[in-house]
Every structure is written in structure tokens, then in C-alpha cells.
Design a protein around this motif. Sequence first.
Motif, PDB file in Angstrom:
ATOM      1  N   ALA A  93      29.508 -10.231   7.622  1.00  7.47           N
ATOM      2  CA  ALA A  93      31.063 -10.855   6.996  1.00  7.47           C
ATOM      3  C   ALA A  93      31.512 -11.697   6.420  1.00  7.47           C
ATOM      4  O   ALA A  93      30.601 -13.085   6.574  1.00  7.47           O
ATOM      5  N   SER A  94      32.688 -11.603   5.857  1.00  7.41           N
ATOM      6  CA  SER A  94      33.213 -12.299   4.711  1.00  7.41           C
ATOM      7  C   SER A  94      33.420 -13.382   6.522  1.00  7.41           C
ATOM      8  O   SER A  94      34.202 -13.209   6.971  1.00  7.41           O
ATOM      9  N   THR A  95      33.717 -14.582   5.370  1.00 11.38           N
ATOM     10  CA  THR A  95      34.429 -15.750   5.881  1.00 11.38           C
ATOM     11  C   THR A  95      35.815 -15.343   6.568  1.00 11.38           C
ATOM     12  O   THR A  95      36.209 -15.577   8.064  1.00 11.38           O
ATOM     13  N   PRO A  96      36.454 -14.412   5.791  1.00  8.97           N
ATOM     14  CA  PRO A  96      38.135 -14.274   6.237  1.00  8.97           C
ATOM     15  C   PRO A  96      38.696 -13.368   7.059  1.00  8.97           C
ATOM     16  O   PRO A  96      39.396 -13.624   8.107  1.00  8.97           O
ATOM     17  N   SER A  97      37.443 -12.464   7.257  1.00  4.90           N
ATOM     18  CA  SER A  97      37.164 -11.994   8.779  1.00  4.90           C
ATOM     19  C   SER A  97      37.056 -12.483   9.435  1.00  4.90           C
ATOM     20  O   SER A  97      36.979 -12.267  10.594  1.00  4.90           O
ATOM     21  N   ASN A 131      44.581 -20.874  15.299  1.00  7.02           N
ATOM     22  CA  ASN A 131      45.073 -22.158  14.171  1.00  7.02           C
ATOM     23  C   ASN A 131      44.484 -22.092  12.786  1.00  7.02           C
ATOM     24  O   ASN A 131      44.782 -22.614  12.007  1.00  7.02           O
ATOM     25  N   GLY A 132      42.879 -21.026  12.071  1.00  5.34           N
ATOM     26  CA  GLY A 132      42.926 -21.559  11.581  1.00  5.34           C
ATOM     27  C   GLY A 132      41.542 -22.108  10.668  1.00  5.34           C
ATOM     28  O   GLY A 132      41.316 -22.538  12.264  1.00  5.34           O
ATOM     29  N   GLY A 133      41.136 -22.966  10.331  1.00  4.34           N
ATOM     30  CA  GLY A 133      39.456 -23.485  10.311  1.00  4.34           C
ATOM     31  C   GLY A 133      39.194 -24.922  10.179  1.00  4.34           C
ATOM     32  O   GLY A 133      40.821 -25.411  10.805  1.00  4.34           O
ATOM     33  N   LEU A 134      38.698 -25.130  10.884  1.00  9.24           N
ATOM     34  CA  LEU A 134      38.835 -26.675  11.676  1.00  9.24           C
ATOM     35  C   LEU A 134      38.867 -27.763  10.770  1.00  9.24           C
ATOM     36  O   LEU A 134      38.499 -27.364   9.190  1.00  9.24           O
ATOM     37  N   ASP A 135      39.443 -28.717  10.733  1.00  8.02           N
ATOM     38  CA  ASP A 135      39.357 -30.150   9.582  1.00  8.02           C
ATOM     39  C   ASP A 135      39.190 -31.072  10.205  1.00  8.02           C
ATOM     40  O   ASP A 135      37.816 -31.034  11.321  1.00  8.02           O
ATOM     41  N   GLY A 136      38.306 -31.798   8.836  1.00  7.32           N
ATOM     42  CA  GLY A 136      37.839 -32.906   8.839  1.00  7.32           C
ATOM     43  C   GLY A 136      37.128 -33.299  10.683  1.00  7.32           C
ATOM     44  O   GLY A 136      35.650 -33.806  10.524  1.00  7.32           O
ATOM     45  N   ASN A 361      50.036 -14.575   4.801  1.00  9.02           N
ATOM     46  CA  ASN A 361      48.211 -13.712   6.133  1.00  9.02           C
ATOM     47  C   ASN A 361      48.593 -15.739   6.043  1.00  9.02           C
ATOM     48  O   ASN A 361      46.495 -15.778   6.581  1.00  9.02           O
ATOM     49  N   TYR A 362      48.061 -16.351   6.852  1.00  7.90           N
ATOM     50  CA  TYR A 362      48.585 -17.247   7.718  1.00  7.90           C
ATOM     51  C   TYR A 362      47.924 -18.351   6.999  1.00  7.90           C
ATOM     52  O   TYR A 362      46.634 -18.852   7.749  1.00  7.90           O
ATOM     53  N   PHE A 363      47.913 -18.328   6.280  1.00  6.21           N
ATOM     54  CA  PHE A 363      47.436 -19.120   5.343  1.00  6.21           C
ATOM     55  C   PHE A 363      46.348 -19.761   5.608  1.00  6.21           C
ATOM     56  O   PHE A 363      45.389 -20.631   5.292  1.00  6.21           O
ATOM     57  N   LEU A 364      45.090 -18.251   5.324  1.00  5.75           N
ATOM     58  CA  LEU A 364      44.128 -18.157   5.318  1.00  5.75           C
ATOM     59  C   LEU A 364      43.473 -17.582   4.090  1.00  5.75           C
ATOM     60  O   LEU A 364      43.487 -17.080   3.041  1.00  5.75           O
ATOM     61  N   ASP A 365      42.711 -19.172   3.008  1.00  6.71           N
ATOM     62  CA  ASP A 365      42.223 -19.441   1.755  1.00  6.71           C
ATOM     63  C   ASP A 365      41.609 -17.356   2.193  1.00  6.71           C
ATOM     64  O   ASP A 365      40.352 -17.963   2.414  1.00  6.71           O
TER      65      ASP A 365
END
Length: 507
Positions: A93-97, A131-136, A361-365
Motif C-alpha cells: 500500500a501507499s502511505t497516503p492510502s 487527524n493526520g500523521g503523528l507529531d514528534g 485533501n486533509y493536508f495529507l502529503d
Amino acid sequence: MLNTYWKQFKSGTDIRGVASEGVAGQEVNLTDEAIEKMAAGFVLWLSQAVEKEPSALTIAVGHDSRISAQRIQDAVTRVLVGAGVRVLDCGLASTPSMFMTTIDLACDGSVQITASHHPFNRNGLKFFTKNGGLDGPDIEQILLFAQEGQTPPAGEGHVEAVNYMADYAKRLREMIQKGVNAADYEHPLKGFHIVVDAGNGAGGFYASDVLAPLGADVTGSQFLEPDGMFPNHIPNPENEEAMQSICKAVLDAKADMGVIFDTDVDRGGAVDARGEEINRNRLVAIASAIALEGNPGGTIVTDSITSSGLKEYIEGTLGGVHHRFKRGYKNVINEALRLNQEGVNCPLAIETSGHAAMRENYFLDDGAYLVTKIIIQMARLRAEGKTLDSMLESLKEPVETAELRFPILKEDFRSYGESVIAGVSAYAKTHAWNVAPDNREGIRVSFGKDKGDGWFLLRLSVHDPIMPLNIESDTVGGTKLIAEQLNDFLMECQWLGHEVMDNFLAQ
């Protein structure tokens, strides 16, 4: 605080390590035991974040094409199932998916097994919620749980195989159909020849499952088969060899356009019919033009190394606002989120590396989403008798560019790097240098025509003991002239490795 062992796995907002043998001097540290502890840490973190018991969680798991992917997925899955989690196995799978599974499949979280464009022997874990990818700080907390050996209560979970990539590809097809709105609605790309280079990563689906069903001719596409040894070139739109390869493929096929992805498809690049790269500043320019349609006067957040010509293009040609921020894709995304929360119309956050996140697009890279938007634009322009490169006619590009990477030889590299930047700032004042007022990372200084006709940006690497120096000039020989002026100060910095500058000036 993380100890030295666990700290080595933290790479900004990801977890990364050595997962396979085969590179001299790099021993495997991403062992099954380490992965299992990290997976347990994620279950604990996610359970707290969504306020659900671990046994009530649904988590999707996917991977890119790396040779260690299955081993790591097995280790992650063992822990999730043992904690009572419902696991959706997405396979390749792709990361965005994997982010989109939290939206379309209502997963509480997801795990993507990837190390982006890094060598075959490395791998890692990337985590998402809706909510997106996790932060540091989230990654640090997961690693702290792992370090302390904390585990969720035992449960009886199960695994369900899902083919979510089919749904993800369908969404992209429907975007093109709606965006182009051709007379033959089902085949809006009929008559277009588009070459795809997946670099043997996870992006081969784009040719077979997105473009071809819409009528596009994809002959000449290359390296679509997943192969975690990456035998043809590094899957990275920033890599010169990779870009030369897709440029040649476009010319050889006499195609209308070429697209290239990194390993996990969160970044993309493009090539026009002339075999010219649409990459870095050119990619930012086209993405900005697309994002500002319907957003007049909108703000575009970029990383810090974008060119002066790009700023002129965004603000002069497009009528937008250029907000130059820091390197690091999460940095630009978080800045765009902050601006929107403050009421600023900001439709795009983009790095010159190819990470592009659109508000719609949900501010998804998402490299595939960005490329899809560019293909829609290409089809619309053809209907007007125009081409993609016509969009860039007013983009002023530098005559020369250079990037030098100075190693920091001191153990406390971050503090030393910050002291170097402070020293350059003081030096700039005493030499009446023109320091950029809108720079938000490191120090950026501009020089007039008689002193190099360009600028430099010296900053501290996001993750590594490195100080990158980017230089741009509008005059032949200008980058060296600028470098020489900065070198007068850097020669006094005893804990910087000077070989890179010596070699550059000796050319």
C-alpha cells in the motif's frame, strides 16, 4: 527521557532503523523484539488518544515494497492481535492510502511500514489517526512506552484482509473524470500518453489502476513491479539519476507527460513532453497555481530553500502570498494548519522535496493526489491549445544553484549548529549583509549583482549532525562568489567539516 538505544529510532515524526543485513557497518537494530515493543507502545498511545480500550480498536496495517516488510508486518500484527485489536491487513500500500483508511474505513489508527526513499536495508513505522500523521512528541511517547516495556492488556483480536488500494485508485480515477469532464466521461485520458516510473516501490498501481482504465496510453512506463532491492534507481524524485531516468523514458516514448514517485508514494514529481523536469521549484509553482484556483490571494506555505523567482511567481504572477517556513514536511503542514486556524486562507503546504499537502485533501502529503491534479490541469490546458510548460513561462529560474552539507563534528551538534547560525547573524550585521526579514529557519542572506547576485541559506538539518548550505545565483560564477564571502566566517568554525567547501571552491 529516551535512552540512547530507543532514541536512535526517532526520525522526526517517523520511526526508522536498520531492518536488513547487507550494508557493511550497519547492524540490524529494528529487530522483532524492538518492533513488538513499538507496536505495543502505539496501541497504548492510540488507546489514550481516542479514549477506547485496546480491544475496541481497529487498526489498518500496510507496507511498501521493502524486503523486510513482511517480517515487520508480522511482528506488528502479532502484538495488535494479542491486544484484542481488529487488524485490517492492507498488504502492499501507499502511505497516503493508509491515512485514508482512517477516513474511508473508520479505522482508529493505521500503521505504514516504510522508510521512504532510504536504502533497501532500512525500514520503519509511520502512524496515522484521522487527524493526520503523528507529531514528534507522539513518537517520543510511543518509544517511551517501548523503553519502559509497557504493554496493553491481553485480548483476542483478529485479522481481516482488505484491498483498500482498489478503493484508493478508484477515488483518483473519479477525480480525473470529474476534473477533466471530457465528452467521453469514462475515458477522459484517451489520446494522452503518460509514462509512470514507480522505482520498484508501491506506486506501480498508478499506471495500471488509475491511468490505463481512463484510456491513457502508459507504454514506456518503467519499474512498476515491486522490488525492495530497488535495482534500477533510488525511488526518489529528488535523486538526479531517478529524474534523468524518467526524463529519458518520456522522450523515448514520445509521451505527453511522465510521473515519478518515491517508494511509498507520499511524494511525486513530473516531466513535461519536452523531457523537462517539473520538480522542486517548478513543481511548487505548478502546485501553487492549481491550489490558488478559487483561492485568490491565498497563502502558500513552502520550506525554506525555495528560490527568489518562486516568490515572485507566487506573488506577482499568481497573486498569492508566499510564506516561506522550515524544512520538514510536517513543519510546513503544521504551519499551514496553524494559519488556517487563525483565519488565513492557506490551501497548500509544499516542500521542494515533493511533499505536497492540499487543504482539500486533509493536508495529507500525497504524491499520487498531486500528480492527479497536475494531469487534470494538463488535460484542461490541452483543450485550450496550451501545455503544462506554458504555466511556467513567467517563473524566473536561477542560473546557478549549489547545496553543500557541512558535517558537525561536535557531539552536541544541535547547540553547536545554533551557535554557528548566531555567529553568522552577528557577522552579517557587521558586514552590512542583507538578511531576509521573512526567513523562519537558519539564516538567509541576499547579495547584490556585484557580490554574487543571489542568496545563501545556512540552516541546521532537521534530524542529522549536518549544516546544509543552499546557494542560488542569477549570474554565472555567482554561487562561488557568495560561498567565498561566507567562507571567511566559516573557516573560524573549528567543529565544522570544511572539506565540502574546499572542494566546491576548488572546482
